[in-house]
Motif scaffolding. Sequence first.
Motif, PDB file in Angstrom:
ATOM      1  N   GLY A  27       0.857  -1.180   0.000  1.00  0.00           N
ATOM      2  CA  GLY A  27       0.000   0.000   0.000  1.00  0.00           C
ATOM      3  C   GLY A  27       0.887   1.221   0.000  1.00  0.00           C
ATOM      4  N   LEU A  28       0.737   2.076  -0.963  1.00  0.00           N
ATOM      5  CA  LEU A  28       1.634   3.235  -1.055  1.00  0.00           C
ATOM      6  C   LEU A  28       0.986   4.490  -0.497  1.00  0.00           C
ATOM      7  CD1 LEU A  28       3.201   2.340  -4.469  1.00  0.00           C
ATOM      8  CD2 LEU A  28       4.478   2.657  -2.340  1.00  0.00           C
ATOM      9  N   LYS A  29      -0.120   4.299   0.178  1.00  0.00           N
ATOM     10  CA  LYS A  29      -0.841   5.421   0.755  1.00  0.00           C
ATOM     11  C   LYS A  29       0.094   6.199   1.696  1.00  0.00           C
ATOM     12  CE  LYS A  29      -4.157   4.393   3.802  1.00  0.00           C
ATOM     13  NZ  LYS A  29      -4.014   5.067   5.078  1.00  0.00           N
ATOM     14  N   PRO A  30       0.397   7.456   1.355  1.00  0.00           N
ATOM     15  CA  PRO A  30       1.392   8.204   2.138  1.00  0.00           C
ATOM     16  C   PRO A  30       0.793   8.918   3.348  1.00  0.00           C
ATOM     17  CG  PRO A  30       0.734   9.473   0.241  1.00  0.00           C
ATOM     18  CD  PRO A  30      -0.100   8.225   0.206  1.00  0.00           C
ATOM     19  N   TRP A  31      -0.325   8.445   3.831  1.00  0.00           N
ATOM     20  CA  TRP A  31      -0.959   9.065   4.988  1.00  0.00           C
ATOM     21  C   TRP A  31      -1.735   8.020   5.744  1.00  0.00           C
ATOM     22  CZ3 TRP A  31      -6.273   8.463   4.963  1.00  0.00           C
ATOM     23  CH2 TRP A  31      -6.881   8.184   3.727  1.00  0.00           C
ATOM     24  N   ARG A  32      -2.115   8.372   6.986  1.00  0.00           N
ATOM     25  CA  ARG A  32      -3.017   7.497   7.723  1.00  0.00           C
ATOM     26  C   ARG A  32      -4.115   8.327   8.378  1.00  0.00           C
ATOM     27  NH1 ARG A  32      -1.694   5.117  13.575  1.00  0.00           N
ATOM     28  NH2 ARG A  32      -3.945   4.978  13.392  1.00  0.00           N
ATOM     29  N   ALA A  33      -5.246   7.664   8.644  1.00  0.00           N
ATOM     30  CA  ALA A  33      -6.353   8.307   9.356  1.00  0.00           C
ATOM     31  C   ALA A  33      -6.127   8.145  10.857  1.00  0.00           C
ATOM     32  CB  ALA A  33      -7.680   7.673   8.947  1.00  0.00           C
ATOM     33  N   VAL A  34      -6.388   9.217  11.616  1.00  0.00           N
ATOM     34  CA  VAL A  34      -6.218   9.184  13.069  1.00  0.00           C
ATOM     35  C   VAL A  34      -7.443   9.825  13.727  1.00  0.00           C
ATOM     36  CG1 VAL A  34      -4.808   9.960  15.035  1.00  0.00           C
ATOM     37  CG2 VAL A  34      -3.715   9.448  12.845  1.00  0.00           C
ATOM     38  N   ARG A  35      -8.016   9.135  14.704  1.00  0.00           N
ATOM     39  CA  ARG A  35      -9.126   9.711  15.465  1.00  0.00           C
ATOM     40  C   ARG A  35      -8.604  10.807  16.386  1.00  0.00           C
ATOM     41  NH1 ARG A  35     -12.545  10.911  17.133  1.00  0.00           N
ATOM     42  NH2 ARG A  35     -13.177   9.758  18.977  1.00  0.00           N
ATOM     43  N   VAL A  36      -9.252  11.966  16.333  1.00  0.00           N
ATOM     44  CA  VAL A  36      -8.849  13.094  17.176  1.00  0.00           C
ATOM     45  C   VAL A  36     -10.094  13.700  17.838  1.00  0.00           C
ATOM     46  CG1 VAL A  36      -7.797  15.406  17.192  1.00  0.00           C
ATOM     47  CG2 VAL A  36      -6.858  13.612  15.700  1.00  0.00           C
ATOM     48  N   ASP A  37     -10.016  13.948  19.132  1.00  0.00           N
ATOM     49  CA  ASP A  37     -11.085  14.637  19.856  1.00  0.00           C
ATOM     50  C   ASP A  37     -10.600  16.012  20.286  1.00  0.00           C
ATOM     51  OD1 ASP A  37     -12.894  12.541  19.722  1.00  0.00           O
ATOM     52  OD2 ASP A  37     -12.313  11.697  21.660  1.00  0.00           O
ATOM     53  N   LEU A  38     -11.385  17.034  19.966  1.00  0.00           N
ATOM     54  CA  LEU A  38     -11.065  18.403  20.396  1.00  0.00           C
ATOM     55  C   LEU A  38     -12.162  18.887  21.339  1.00  0.00           C
ATOM     56  CD1 LEU A  38     -10.224  19.937  16.876  1.00  0.00           C
ATOM     57  CD2 LEU A  38      -8.615  18.932  18.516  1.00  0.00           C
ATOM     58  N   VAL A  39     -11.763  19.537  22.410  1.00  0.00           N
ATOM     59  CA  VAL A  39     -12.724  20.119  23.353  1.00  0.00           C
ATOM     60  C   VAL A  39     -12.315  21.564  23.601  1.00  0.00           C
ATOM     61  CG1 VAL A  39     -13.818  19.910  25.622  1.00  0.00           C
ATOM     62  CG2 VAL A  39     -12.854  17.888  24.519  1.00  0.00           C
ATOM     63  N   VAL A  40     -13.294  22.465  23.569  1.00  0.00           N
ATOM     64  CA  VAL A  40     -13.025  23.871  23.903  1.00  0.00           C
ATOM     65  C   VAL A  40     -13.694  24.176  25.236  1.00  0.00           C
ATOM     66  CG1 VAL A  40     -13.508  26.271  23.306  1.00  0.00           C
ATOM     67  CG2 VAL A  40     -12.751  24.677  21.537  1.00  0.00           C
ATOM     68  N   SER A  41     -12.944  24.790  26.144  1.00  0.00           N
ATOM     69  CA  SER A  41     -13.505  25.145  27.448  1.00  0.00           C
ATOM     70  C   SER A  41     -13.200  26.594  27.783  1.00  0.00           C
ATOM     71  CB  SER A  41     -12.885  24.213  28.503  1.00  0.00           C
ATOM     72  OG  SER A  41     -12.720  24.876  29.728  1.00  0.00           O
ATOM     73  N   PRO A  42     -14.146  27.300  28.414  1.00  0.00           N
ATOM     74  CA  PRO A  42     -13.815  28.634  28.922  1.00  0.00           C
ATOM     75  C   PRO A  42     -12.791  28.485  30.052  1.00  0.00           C
ATOM     76  CG  PRO A  42     -16.028  28.002  29.610  1.00  0.00           C
ATOM     77  CD  PRO A  42     -15.523  26.911  28.716  1.00  0.00           C
ATOM     78  N   ILE A  43     -11.957  29.470  30.226  1.00  0.00           N
ATOM     79  CA  ILE A  43     -10.875  29.382  31.211  1.00  0.00           C
ATOM     80  C   ILE A  43     -11.415  29.126  32.624  1.00  0.00           C
ATOM     81  CG2 ILE A  43     -10.715  31.896  31.600  1.00  0.00           C
ATOM     82  CD1 ILE A  43      -7.654  29.569  31.329  1.00  0.00           C
ATOM     83  N   SER A  44     -12.620  29.639  32.916  1.00  0.00           N
ATOM     84  CA  SER A  44     -13.200  29.459  34.258  1.00  0.00           C
ATOM     85  C   SER A  44     -13.502  27.993  34.568  1.00  0.00           C
ATOM     86  CB  SER A  44     -14.491  30.274  34.383  1.00  0.00           C
ATOM     87  OG  SER A  44     -15.425  29.847  33.399  1.00  0.00           O
ATOM     88  N   GLN A  45     -13.634  27.176  33.524  1.00  0.00           N
ATOM     89  CA  GLN A  45     -13.928  25.763  33.731  1.00  0.00           C
ATOM     90  C   GLN A  45     -12.746  24.876  33.365  1.00  0.00           C
ATOM     91  OE1 GLN A  45     -17.523  24.703  31.600  1.00  0.00           O
ATOM     92  NE2 GLN A  45     -18.576  26.535  32.275  1.00  0.00           N
ATOM     93  N   PHE A  46     -11.635  25.516  32.998  1.00  0.00           N
ATOM     94  CA  PHE A  46     -10.505  24.778  32.436  1.00  0.00           C
ATOM     95  C   PHE A  46     -10.019  23.647  33.340  1.00  0.00           C
ATOM     96  CE2 PHE A  46      -5.919  24.141  31.727  1.00  0.00           C
ATOM     97  CZ  PHE A  46      -5.954  23.738  30.403  1.00  0.00           C
ATOM     98  N   ALA A  47      -9.852  23.936  34.637  1.00  0.00           N
ATOM     99  CA  ALA A  47      -9.315  22.910  35.544  1.00  0.00           C
ATOM    100  C   ALA A  47     -10.231  21.695  35.595  1.00  0.00           C
ATOM    101  CB  ALA A  47      -9.130  23.487  36.950  1.00  0.00           C
ATOM    102  N   PHE A  48     -11.550  21.939  35.580  1.00  0.00           N
ATOM    103  CA  PHE A  48     -12.511  20.839  35.621  1.00  0.00           C
ATOM    104  C   PHE A  48     -12.489  20.042  34.321  1.00  0.00           C
ATOM    105  CE2 PHE A  48     -14.054  24.033  38.607  1.00  0.00           C
ATOM    106  CZ  PHE A  48     -14.178  23.254  39.757  1.00  0.00           C
ATOM    107  N   ALA A  49     -12.365  20.768  33.208  1.00  0.00           N
ATOM    108  CA  ALA A  49     -12.299  20.092  31.913  1.00  0.00           C
ATOM    109  C   ALA A  49     -11.009  19.264  31.816  1.00  0.00           C
ATOM    110  CB  ALA A  49     -12.350  21.122  30.783  1.00  0.00           C
TER     111      ALA A  49
END
Length: 378
Positions: free
Chosen positions: A292-314
């Motif tokens: 397989g010469l596919k020069p890339w791979r698929a990767v699962r990624v999760d992004l979460v955005v949190s306000p700074i006031s909740q950052f520690a909890f997130a």
Amino acid sequence: PTNEAEVEVFSVPSYACQRRTTLENRNTVLTDALSLLAENAELSAEEGRGVAFRRAAAVLKVLPEPVTDMTQLRGLPCLGEHSLRVIKDILENGASSEVESTKQSERFKALKVLTGVFGVGAKTADRWIREGIHDLQQLKDSRQTLNRAQRAGLEHYDDINQPVSKAEADAIGEIVEEAVASVLPGAQVTLIGGFRRGKLSGHDVDFLITHPEEGREVGLMPKIVSWLESQGFLLYQKTTRNSYLESDDGPARPCSNMDRFERCFSVFKLDEDEKRRAGQTQSHHASAEDGGLKPWRAVRVDLVVSPISQFAFALLGWTGSKLFERELRRWAGHEKTMSLSSHALYDNTQRTYLRATSEEEIFAHLGLDYIPPSERNA
Ligand code: ATP
Ligand code: MN
Ligand code: MN
């Protein structure tokens, strides 16, 4: 230590969030067995049994030496009759008959393969199995209607089911940093999930994004996603409002901030080039040698955005492990009459939210010794 009186007796606190669980595990044979039974229970909608096996495995993970004799387990918490039977079977016969038969069972194998498709949960897999679908070929032939996530999951099945290395996580991290810097200078990206706990591989890569000025993070996720999309980094993405309604977090719910907390489930397209830029010199994946010469791979990624006031909890809520998080919430509820979520900590007795700007403060509010991420691998 043959004399009964000399058998080492381990002392372990009952909540995983009271314990230091590193990645060093001297009982992998036992914990793998119990984890497999936990997984089977979870895939069979038997959540209670799943948690029981996870808790039992987590206790064995903190033991300082391999268990060789059942007497060593006396007095340990979370080891129910069923888990003890499995352990005994392994110590006496080298394997557990229940684990072996589960592994061989057609149903378990089918559940594993089908839930390996991103976007397919235990319920869907179970329905398909009842309709006679046991593998990917049968799924493809079945003309089942798949949603967008499931179509992406099927298309990138092999990549998504291949563990993500730390080098790949770092390469993804550089891309996310670039995206965030481009759309909101000053915003901060933090690696969370298993990689923050020091794991060397994972099933995905998780990031938490915030801005030091409260409110600047509003509307950030769509901008990040647009940037990533314009650069061709995304094979799939779904952005959602983080809704409390999905969870059992109870009153730990600062309503005014709910709509600010966004997450994105995605599948990244990671170029081999990108990986090299991030310092990885060779790849065992998609190389010319497998044809397989596919020069890339698929990767699962999760992004979460949190306000700074909740950052520690997130940060605390998204670093895991899943069992560690569950145990933190159980500790909060049962021992402190508090409700913990990845947004807030609510004291049900004082009827007040407890503020925190660091994970250390949250542990202190909960009356727990601080456990660093590398020791949350329960
Ligand atoms: P892996 O290496 O397999 O990815 P992980 O510990 O990073 O392991 P994830 O499934 O990525 O596992 O989850 C990371 C953290 O995010 C966990 O602590 C989990 O509790 C949290 N998490 C995952 N899904 C949700 C969700 N739907 N809502 C809230 N928190 C979640
Ligand atoms: Mn993860
Ligand atoms: Mn994740």
